[in-house]
Design an enzyme around this catalytic site. Structure first.
Site, PDB file in Angstrom:
ATOM      1  CB  ALA A  95      10.978   2.086   2.006  1.00 54.80           C
ATOM      2  CB  ALA A  96      10.638  -2.404  -1.173  1.00 56.79           C
ATOM      3  CB  CYS A 135       1.863   5.031  -8.904  1.00 52.32           C
ATOM      4  SG  CYS A 135       1.912   3.283  -8.540  1.00 52.32           S
ATOM      5  CD  GLU A 152       8.199  -3.527   1.111  1.00 52.42           C
ATOM      6  OE1 GLU A 152       8.006  -2.381   0.675  1.00 52.42           O
ATOM      7  OE2 GLU A 152       7.323  -4.427   1.064  1.00 52.42           O
ATOM      8  CG  ASP A 159       5.131   5.629  -2.758  1.00 57.05           C
ATOM      9  OD1 ASP A 159       4.217   6.238  -3.332  1.00 57.05           O
ATOM     10  OD2 ASP A 159       6.000   4.978  -3.366  1.00 57.05           O
ATOM     11  N   GLY A 181      13.145   3.860  -4.370  1.00 58.38           N
ATOM     12  CA  GLY A 181      13.311   5.063  -5.200  1.00 58.38           C
ATOM     13  C   GLY A 181      13.099   6.346  -4.402  1.00 58.38           C
ATOM     14  CE  LYS A 182       7.185   7.786  -4.747  1.00 56.11           C
ATOM     15  NZ  LYS A 182       7.239   6.413  -5.322  1.00 56.11           N
TER      16      LYS A 182
END
Ligand code: SAM
Length: 337
Positions: A141-142, A266, A163, A212, A145-146
């Site tokens: 999670a860190a 990403c 995280e 993510d 943003g999401k």
């Protein structure tokens, strides 16, 4: 314009030739012509843009007016394309030019009004197709943003933000405190675990899980300060797919039968995107790939360029000269049983 002048006066970032050579070889083979347009965007920091994600928990009157005066428009329609009565609370403003606005600083008695992010990072969150009251796990999670975008979309039953890295976990906490009012914080659980173990510790506990994943971030890797560092990162790159698969296996174990896992990165690298998802689908029983909803692709195609792969599991938003958002790969999987 003073902001544009400020950006131009920033020191120029230096491209790492070792990484660029590697990208040229890999991406021209994987992406064809689209790589050369993506390459132009990556190599031109002045074309980079930020989306402005508004914080619905703060007072937004002056911010919306300010953004409108600067020429920003909303990335998303205000009502759901499938039902004109359903309001979309998530608001992200974008500009047609690479205009920059300053970040806001943390203040204990005040909630930040906006978060700057690559607008394509909203795609994984939108792909979760969240419903009010669902239990959601953001496995990696860190800086948050999401997680914030999830909270802008619905009020979850519980959102677990996890995280593994100590420093980044502290950063995540700080983000959440800066944007989420005290009255909403009971909806959050912030953990500091290795995401690979959560599936076995909390099997079937979530309606939706976002992975993510840590990945070879094409933007920052290209600007590695020296050749040795670039070579080290390229070596590290070969080890990422195993970690990514383990995180995705764990996410599939953590979601309830019928629940959805979204895997995102990403990077444009096939080894960390399609190949990871294909390997997990081949090794995990009772899981099926889901298409991204067509209305999402249709409503975002004016701004995002979706790379063309046939057949494919997932979608890749690839930066192009006229649509610079991304890279962002997103794949949706449903656990059937
Ligand atoms: N979702 C974040 C956001 O939108 O702000 C960005 C996440 S970043 C791409 C990936 C994160 O995964 C990094 O912060 C990294 O420290 C974390 N990570 C790496 N290995 C992990 C693991 N085994 N378990 C949980 N998190 C991990």
């Amino acid at each position: 314009n003073t902001l544009a002048a400020q950006c131009k006066s920033k020191p120029q970032k230096k491209v790492c030739k070792t990484v660029l050579k590697h990208f040229d070889a890999q991406y021209s083979e994987e992406l064809g012509e689209q790589w050369y347009s993506a390459r132009d965007v990556l190599l031109n920091p002045l074309s980079w843009q930020y989306g402005v994600l508004l914080n619905r928990f703060s007072d937004l009157t002056n911010v919306k007016q300010w953004l409108a005066e600067l020429g920003y428009t909303n990335l998303l329609p205000q009502t759901h394309p499938k039902s004109q009565t359903a309001h979309i609370p998530l608001q992200c403003f974008i500009h047609q030019d690479p205009v920059r606005i300053p970040t806001q600083s943390h203040h204990p008695s005040w909630l930040k009004q906006y978060f700057l992010l690559n607008a394509a990072s909203l795609l994984p969150v939108l792909s979760l197709n969240l419903k009010e009251g669902e239990n959601v796990l953001d496995l990696c999670a860190a800086p948050g943003g999401k997680s914030l975008a999830i909270l802008q979309t619905v009020t979850p039953g519980l959102l677990q933000c996890n995280e593994v890295d100590r420093h980044r976990h502290d950063w995540l906490l700080k983000t959440l405190v800066s944007y989420v009012p005290p009255a909403q914080r009971h909806l959050l659980s912030v953990t500091h675990l290795d995401g690979r173990s959560i599936g076995s510790v909390q099997p079937g506990a979530y309606d939706k899980v976002l992975v993510d994943a840590p990945c070879s971030n094409d933007w920052s890797w290209l600007y590695t300060p020296d050749t040795n560092q670039g070579e080290m990162w390229l070596k590290e790159r070969t080890q990422l797919p195993l970690l990514q698969k383990e995180l995705l296996w764990s996410a599939l174990a953590a979601v309830r039968p019928g629940g959805v896992v979204v895997y995102s990165t990403c990077t444009m690298s096939r080894a960390e995107n399609q190949s990871v998802v294909e390997a997990v689908l081949a090794s995990y029983q009772g899981v099926e790939p889901l298409e991204l909803e067509q209305y999402l692709i249709d409503s975002l195609s004016d701004h995002f360029c979706f790379a063309h792969f046939h057949p494919s599991v997932g979608q890749l938003v690839i930066p192009q000269r006229d649509k610079t958002w991304g890279p962002m790969y997103v794949s949706r999987l449903r656990r059937i049983y």
